[in-house]
Scaffold this motif. Structure first.
Motif, short mmCIF file in Angstrom:
data_model
loop_
_atom_site.label_atom_id
_atom_site.label_comp_id
_atom_site.label_asym_id
_atom_site.label_seq_id
_atom_site.Cartn_x
_atom_site.Cartn_y
_atom_site.Cartn_z
N TRP A 69 0.82 -1.21 0.00
CA TRP A 69 0.00 0.00 0.00
C TRP A 69 0.86 1.26 0.00
N VAL A 70 0.37 2.28 -0.71
CA VAL A 70 0.90 3.64 -0.58
C VAL A 70 -0.29 4.52 -0.18
N HIS A 71 -0.21 5.14 0.99
CA HIS A 71 -1.33 5.93 1.50
C HIS A 71 -0.87 7.34 1.83
N SER A 72 -1.70 8.31 1.43
CA SER A 72 -1.40 9.71 1.68
C SER A 72 -2.11 10.18 2.95
N PHE A 73 -1.38 10.96 3.77
CA PHE A 73 -1.94 11.56 4.97
C PHE A 73 -1.68 13.06 4.96
N GLU A 74 -2.43 13.78 5.77
CA GLU A 74 -2.17 15.21 5.92
C GLU A 74 -0.72 15.43 6.35
N LYS A 75 -0.16 16.53 5.90
CA LYS A 75 1.23 16.84 6.28
C LYS A 75 1.31 17.08 7.78
N PRO A 76 2.20 16.39 8.49
CA PRO A 76 2.33 16.63 9.94
C PRO A 76 2.96 17.98 10.25
N SER A 77 2.65 18.50 11.41
CA SER A 77 3.24 19.77 11.86
C SER A 77 4.75 19.64 11.96
N ALA A 78 5.42 20.73 11.69
CA ALA A 78 6.89 20.74 11.78
C ALA A 78 7.37 20.49 13.21
N PHE A 79 6.48 20.66 14.19
CA PHE A 79 6.86 20.47 15.59
C PHE A 79 6.70 19.02 16.05
N GLU A 80 6.13 18.18 15.20
CA GLU A 80 5.97 16.77 15.58
C GLU A 80 7.33 16.07 15.51
N LYS A 81 7.66 15.35 16.57
CA LYS A 81 8.90 14.58 16.60
C LYS A 81 8.64 13.09 16.43
N THR A 82 7.54 12.62 17.03
CA THR A 82 7.19 11.21 16.98
C THR A 82 5.74 11.06 16.53
N LEU A 83 5.49 10.11 15.63
CA LEU A 83 4.14 9.81 15.19
C LEU A 83 3.81 8.36 15.50
N LYS A 84 2.52 8.09 15.65
CA LYS A 84 2.04 6.73 15.84
C LYS A 84 1.14 6.38 14.66
N PHE A 85 1.51 5.32 13.95
CA PHE A 85 0.70 4.80 12.87
C PHE A 85 -0.35 3.90 13.51
N GLU A 86 -1.53 4.46 13.77
CA GLU A 86 -2.57 3.75 14.51
C GLU A 86 -3.43 2.92 13.56
N LEU A 87 -3.65 1.67 13.93
CA LEU A 87 -4.36 0.71 13.09
C LEU A 87 -5.55 0.13 13.84
N THR A 88 -6.65 -0.08 13.17
CA THR A 88 -7.80 -0.75 13.75
C THR A 88 -8.29 -1.80 12.76
N LEU A 89 -8.21 -3.07 13.16
CA LEU A 89 -8.65 -4.18 12.32
C LEU A 89 -10.10 -4.51 12.65
N PHE A 90 -10.97 -4.39 11.67
CA PHE A 90 -12.39 -4.72 11.85
C PHE A 90 -12.62 -6.11 11.27
N ASP A 91 -13.04 -7.03 12.13
CA ASP A 91 -13.28 -8.41 11.72
C ASP A 91 -14.66 -8.83 12.19
N LYS A 92 -15.61 -8.85 11.27
CA LYS A 92 -17.02 -9.15 11.59
C LYS A 92 -17.52 -8.18 12.64
N ASN A 93 -17.87 -8.67 13.82
CA ASN A 93 -18.41 -7.78 14.85
C ASN A 93 -17.33 -7.32 15.85
N ASN A 94 -16.10 -7.73 15.61
CA ASN A 94 -15.02 -7.40 16.54
C ASN A 94 -14.05 -6.41 15.90
N SER A 95 -13.28 -5.76 16.76
CA SER A 95 -12.23 -4.86 16.28
C SER A 95 -11.04 -4.96 17.21
N GLU A 96 -9.85 -4.74 16.66
CA GLU A 96 -8.61 -4.80 17.44
C GLU A 96 -7.73 -3.63 17.03
N ARG A 97 -7.15 -2.98 18.02
CA ARG A 97 -6.32 -1.81 17.76
C ARG A 97 -4.84 -2.15 17.92
N GLY A 98 -4.02 -1.49 17.12
CA GLY A 98 -2.58 -1.64 17.22
C GLY A 98 -1.91 -0.35 16.79
#
Length: 434
Positions: free
Chosen positions: A168-197
């Motif tokens: 995958w290649v995915h585009s996101f909004e440009k982060p602020s110049a003051f950001e030092k660390t980012l978290k690539f937050e993921l949520t897997l939706f599987d039927k009626n359940n979901s899991e975050r990572g």
């Protein structure tokens, strides 16, 4: 890789032509004999020296090339456009190489990112050891920083033949110049359940690519009953973005109160660089406390830039009208004008307790809300039938159709309440390069 192969072939020729001096053999042999910890047979010294020379030359002469290929993102060529492929060939971007594995065994690996003035691009791989990666329902994602969260904008991916992974290649909004660390937050939706990572990573500011052109334009373009504001353009190594506005918040509120709202559908703007059209990549519109705004996206500008122009082609809009026209069965080819657009009412007739109104407009004009007032009663449109297109000598396409209203009477009034149309502009704006 062809470039690396060429370099290696040239270095091989140089190695083959090397002649070792005769006295070097005796000097090396004596040095080895004097060491108590190393024993080398005299007859094998030439292959050892030759191998050492090859390794030295490969590393010494081609260290930059080897390091360069180590920075490239592999396996993403099929989901990159030409601009991103060039940037990847140049080793641009920041490698990450971090993964998160969900409970069902699905693994997401953030291989790398590219950041410039317009966006953050995430290159990531989704792997399913069960070979069913095509059956994934949905993976939600965002980039979360200390200052705020950055939402995904667009993306594309390709699945392999074994259905074990998607690149995958995915585009996101440009982060602020003051950001030092980012978290690539993921949520897997599987039927009626979901899991975050999440995958946490630090942004390397030295890898950010900035912009190649950034200009305020601040021009208002008017035609007919519409106008648009061209605000600014920002070109970066990955794409070019034009920002504009249809209405500010005061204009928007005024039209709401007067019942003259407009709902923009599309602003057609061509970006021209060095006399050639730049490939469009999409865009969008939004309505908020700043008014109605739009942006148009294009490919990156050429490196050898000599000129940049905007061709404001047209503006498609749906507007409140509230225009009433008296009509009767004797009417024939009556022409009216609404918001600068010509509408010809060809005829009015009755049949099977219904009234029919045939009219002609240019192809882009659509009466999106129209009612027939029959003896003072509002009758909604049932359907539009018998559509016919005719091309004129000047290339204009005229559209004739018939509206069906399920009611007859003695007095008719056609009420046009909303109308969609395209207003031509064809205005050129020159963008300064300094």
């Amino acid at each position: 890789m062809k470039e690396v192969e060429r370099i290696l072939a040239e270095e091989k020729k140089d190695i083959d032509s090397i002649e070792v001096p005769d006295e070097l053999e005796s000097r090396l042999y004596k040095a080895l004999e004097s060491s108590s910890s190393i024993r080398v047979k005299k007859k094998n010294w030439k292959p050892v020296v030759a191998a050492a020379c090859i390794v030295f030359l490969l590393i010494g002469y081609n260290f930059n090339a080897l390091a360069y290929y180590g920075k490239k993102l592999l396996g993403y060529d099929s989901v990159m456009n030409g601009t991103l492929k060039q940037l990847n060939e140049l080793g641009k971007g920041q490698p990450i190489g971090k993964s998160y594995t969900f409970k069902n065994g699905l693994t997401v690996t953030l291989d790398g990112i590219m950041v410039d003035e317009n966006q953050l691009l995430a290159f990531y791989t989704v792997k399913d050891p069960n070979g069913a990666v095509d059956e994934i329902n949905h993976i939600g994602m965002s980039m979360k920083g200390f200052i705020r969260e950055y939402n995904p904008e667009s993306g594309q991916g390709e699945i392999n033949n074994e259905k074990t992974e998607i690149k995958w290649v995915h585009s996101f909004e440009k982060p602020s110049a003051f950001e030092k660390t980012l978290k690539f937050e993921l949520t897997l939706f599987d039927k009626n359940n979901s899991e975050r990572g999440e995958i946490s990573f630090r942004i390397d500011p030295s890898k950010a690519m900035g912009h190649t052109l950034k200009q305020r334009i601040n021009k208002t373009i008017e035609a007919g009953d519409t106008k648009i504001y061209i605000e600014s353009i920002v070109a970066s190594p990955t794409k070019t973005v034009l920002h504009g506005k249809i209405q500010n918040i005061i204009e928007l509120a005024k039209d709401q109160m007067l019942g003259e709202r407009l709902r923009p559908n599309n602003v057609d703007v061509k970006l021209i660089a060095n006399g050639q059209d730049v490939e469009p990549q999409g865009g969008g519109m939004s309505t908020d406390m700043k008014g109605i705004r739009f942006h148009s996206e294009y490919d990156a500008l050429p490196y050898d830039l000599t000129s940049v122009q905007l061709n404001i082609v047209s503006f498609s809009v749906d507007r409140d009208v509230n225009k009433k026209v008296d009509i009767n069965e004797d009417l024939e080819n009556q022409e009216i004008e609404v918001l600068g657009q010509k509408i010809e009412i060809n005829k009015v007739y009755e049949s099977d307790r219904s009234t029919y109104v045939t009219f002609t407009t240019s192809e882009d004009v659509v009466l999106t809300r129209v009612v027939l007032i029959v003896d003072g009663e509002r009758i909604n449109l049932k359907e539009t039938t018998s559509s016919d297109l005719k091309k004129l000598e000047d290339g204009t396409i005229m559209h004739t159709r018939t509206m069906h209203f399920p009611k007859t009477g003695s007095k008719y009034e056609l009420s046009i309440e909303k109308m969609a149309y395209t207003q031509a502009y064809n205005k050129i704006i020159d963008i300064p390069l300094d």
